[in-house]
Structures are given as structure tokens and as C-alpha cells.
Scaffold this motif. Structure first.
Motif, short mmCIF file in Angstrom:
data_model
loop_
_atom_site.label_atom_id
_atom_site.label_comp_id
_atom_site.label_asym_id
_atom_site.label_seq_id
_atom_site.Cartn_x
_atom_site.Cartn_y
_atom_site.Cartn_z
N HIS A 134 -7.31 -9.68 -6.18
CA HIS A 134 -8.70 -9.65 -5.73
C HIS A 134 -8.93 -8.39 -4.92
O HIS A 134 -7.98 -7.67 -4.58
CB HIS A 134 -9.04 -10.91 -4.93
N SER A 135 -10.19 -8.10 -4.60
CA SER A 135 -10.54 -6.83 -3.99
C SER A 135 -11.55 -7.02 -2.86
O SER A 135 -12.37 -7.95 -2.89
CB SER A 135 -11.12 -5.90 -5.05
N ARG A 136 -11.47 -6.11 -1.90
CA ARG A 136 -12.45 -6.02 -0.83
C ARG A 136 -12.78 -4.55 -0.64
O ARG A 136 -11.99 -3.68 -0.99
CB ARG A 136 -11.87 -6.56 0.50
N ALA A 137 -13.94 -4.27 -0.08
CA ALA A 137 -14.33 -2.89 0.14
C ALA A 137 -14.98 -2.72 1.50
O ALA A 137 -15.58 -3.66 2.03
CB ALA A 137 -15.29 -2.43 -0.95
N GLY A 138 -14.83 -1.55 2.02
CA GLY A 138 -15.50 -1.17 3.26
C GLY A 138 -15.97 0.26 3.15
O GLY A 138 -15.70 0.93 2.15
N ASP A 139 -16.69 0.73 4.11
CA ASP A 139 -17.18 2.09 4.04
C ASP A 139 -17.22 2.73 5.42
O ASP A 139 -17.28 2.05 6.43
CB ASP A 139 -18.57 2.13 3.41
N LYS A 140 -17.16 4.02 5.41
CA LYS A 140 -17.33 4.82 6.61
C LYS A 140 -17.94 6.13 6.15
O LYS A 140 -17.29 6.89 5.42
CB LYS A 140 -15.97 5.05 7.29
N ASN A 156 -13.54 2.53 1.02
CA ASN A 156 -12.18 2.06 1.26
C ASN A 156 -12.05 0.75 0.49
O ASN A 156 -12.68 -0.24 0.84
CB ASN A 156 -12.02 1.85 2.77
N ILE A 157 -11.27 0.76 -0.59
CA ILE A 157 -11.21 -0.40 -1.49
C ILE A 157 -9.77 -0.89 -1.60
O ILE A 157 -8.86 -0.13 -1.93
CB ILE A 157 -11.74 -0.02 -2.89
N SER A 158 -9.57 -2.15 -1.30
CA SER A 158 -8.24 -2.74 -1.40
C SER A 158 -8.14 -3.65 -2.62
O SER A 158 -9.13 -4.22 -3.07
CB SER A 158 -7.91 -3.54 -0.14
N VAL A 159 -6.92 -3.75 -3.13
CA VAL A 159 -6.59 -4.72 -4.17
C VAL A 159 -5.35 -5.47 -3.69
O VAL A 159 -4.33 -4.86 -3.38
CB VAL A 159 -6.28 -4.05 -5.53
N THR A 160 -5.46 -6.79 -3.60
CA THR A 160 -4.35 -7.62 -3.15
C THR A 160 -3.88 -8.48 -4.31
O THR A 160 -4.67 -9.22 -4.91
CB THR A 160 -4.79 -8.52 -1.98
N ARG A 215 1.34 -7.23 -0.27
CA ARG A 215 1.20 -7.04 -1.73
C ARG A 215 -0.17 -6.44 -2.04
O ARG A 215 -0.89 -6.91 -2.92
CB ARG A 215 1.40 -8.34 -2.49
N ALA A 216 -0.51 -5.38 -1.31
CA ALA A 216 -1.84 -4.79 -1.45
C ALA A 216 -1.76 -3.27 -1.59
O ALA A 216 -0.83 -2.62 -1.10
CB ALA A 216 -2.70 -5.14 -0.24
N LEU A 217 -2.75 -2.74 -2.29
CA LEU A 217 -2.97 -1.31 -2.37
C LEU A 217 -4.32 -1.03 -1.73
O LEU A 217 -5.26 -1.80 -1.90
CB LEU A 217 -2.99 -0.85 -3.84
N ASN A 218 -4.41 0.08 -1.04
CA ASN A 218 -5.67 0.48 -0.43
C ASN A 218 -6.02 1.87 -0.95
O ASN A 218 -5.20 2.79 -0.85
CB ASN A 218 -5.54 0.49 1.10
N PHE A 219 -7.20 1.99 -1.52
CA PHE A 219 -7.66 3.27 -2.05
C PHE A 219 -8.78 3.80 -1.17
O PHE A 219 -9.76 3.09 -0.90
CB PHE A 219 -8.15 3.11 -3.48
N VAL A 220 -8.65 5.03 -0.76
CA VAL A 220 -9.70 5.72 -0.01
C VAL A 220 -10.33 6.72 -0.97
O VAL A 220 -9.65 7.63 -1.47
CB VAL A 220 -9.12 6.41 1.24
N THR A 276 -15.91 -4.50 -7.25
CA THR A 276 -15.95 -5.10 -8.59
C THR A 276 -15.53 -4.08 -9.64
O THR A 276 -14.83 -4.42 -10.60
CB THR A 276 -17.35 -5.65 -8.89
N LEU A 277 -15.93 -2.84 -9.45
CA LEU A 277 -15.55 -1.79 -10.41
C LEU A 277 -14.04 -1.67 -10.53
O LEU A 277 -13.50 -1.58 -11.64
CB LEU A 277 -16.16 -0.45 -10.00
N ILE A 278 -13.32 -1.72 -9.42
CA ILE A 278 -11.85 -1.59 -9.50
C ILE A 278 -11.24 -2.79 -10.23
O ILE A 278 -10.24 -2.66 -10.93
CB ILE A 278 -11.22 -1.37 -8.11
N LEU A 279 -11.87 -3.96 -10.09
CA LEU A 279 -11.34 -5.15 -10.77
C LEU A 279 -11.50 -5.08 -12.29
O LEU A 279 -10.80 -5.77 -13.02
CB LEU A 279 -12.02 -6.40 -10.23
N THR A 280 -12.42 -4.25 -12.77
CA THR A 280 -12.66 -4.16 -14.21
C THR A 280 -11.72 -3.16 -14.91
O THR A 280 -11.74 -3.06 -16.14
CB THR A 280 -14.11 -3.74 -14.52
N ILE A 281 -10.91 -2.44 -14.15
CA ILE A 281 -10.01 -1.46 -14.77
C ILE A 281 -8.99 -2.18 -15.64
O ILE A 281 -8.34 -3.14 -15.19
CB ILE A 281 -9.30 -0.63 -13.68
N GLU A 282 -8.83 -1.72 -16.86
CA GLU A 282 -7.83 -2.29 -17.77
C GLU A 282 -6.48 -1.61 -17.55
O GLU A 282 -6.41 -0.41 -17.37
CB GLU A 282 -8.26 -2.09 -19.22
N LEU A 283 -5.42 -2.42 -17.59
CA LEU A 283 -4.05 -1.93 -17.43
C LEU A 283 -3.31 -2.22 -18.73
O LEU A 283 -2.54 -3.18 -18.80
CB LEU A 283 -3.38 -2.61 -16.24
#
Length: 106
Positions: free
Chosen positions: A8-14, A19-23, A63-68, A92-99
Motif C-alpha cells: 500500500h502507499s501513502r503520500a505527503g508533500d513539502k 514524498n511517496i511511500s510503498v509498504t 518493509r517500505a520504500l520511500n520515494f522523494v 495511487t499512480l505508484i500503485l498502478t506501476i506494473e512489475l
């Protein structure tokens, strides 16, 4: 398989930076995400919004990645005229990425 299937994912901003995490849901998903959800993959998914740069931080105990992702907010949440491009939309955009190359057994 999409990132959505593995975590799942969460996002924040500055300012103009998102700042988008995937856990990951479990250890197997963590191994796949850690291997395949690279800076290049994420930068490509967000390339229509910003040229970046994109930085990735690993948080193995969570078990998380954080993308800035710099420049992703159209100048900043309070300055952007774009509707609904912040927070949930970006996570939501990061969750749609196909692997496509993952092997859940690894």
C-alpha cells in the motif's frame, strides 16, 4: 502484477516535492518491491509530471520504500491550479506501476 498487489502507499508533500511511500504486505512482497521498484521505474511513471530527480530510501524494518520526487506538485500544493494531483492521486499512480519481471518466490 502491479505494485498494488504487493503493498500500500501513502503520500505527503513539502513545497514542490512529493514524498511517496510503498509498504509491502509481507516479506515476499518486500523482496520483489525492493528489487524491482527502482528509481528508474518510478521516474518513468512520473515523467509526465516532472523530470525529477527521484530519490529512493529503503526502510527494511518497515518493509517500505520511500520515494522523494522533486517538481511533482506543479509549483506546490498552494500554488498549483491542477485539481486532485496531490496526495492520494500521486500515491495511487505508484500503485498502478506494473512489475512484469518479478518472481514472488525470490
Amino acid at each position: 502484477m502491479r505494485v498494488y498487489d504487493l503493498g500500500h502507499s501513502r503520500a505527503g508533500d513539502k513545497g514542490n516535492t512529493s514524498n511517496i511511500s510503498v509498504t509491502a504486505y509481507d516479506d515476499a512482497a518486500w523482496n520483489v518491491l525492493r528489487r524491482e521498484l527502482t528509481v528508474d521505474v518510478v521516474a518513468k511513471a512520473y515523467s509526465h509530471i516532472t523530470p525529477g530527480p527521484v530519490r529512493r530510501y529503503e526502510l527494511p524494518k518497515l518493509r517500505a520504500l520511500n520515494f522523494v520526487i522533486e517538481g511533482a506538485l506543479g509549483g506546490g500544493v498552494t500554488r498549483s491550479l491542477a485539481q486532485d494531483v496531490h496526495g492520494k492521486s500521486l500515491s495511487t499512480l505508484i500503485l498502478t506501476i506494473e512489475l512484469p519481471g518479478h518472481n514472488r518466490q525470490s
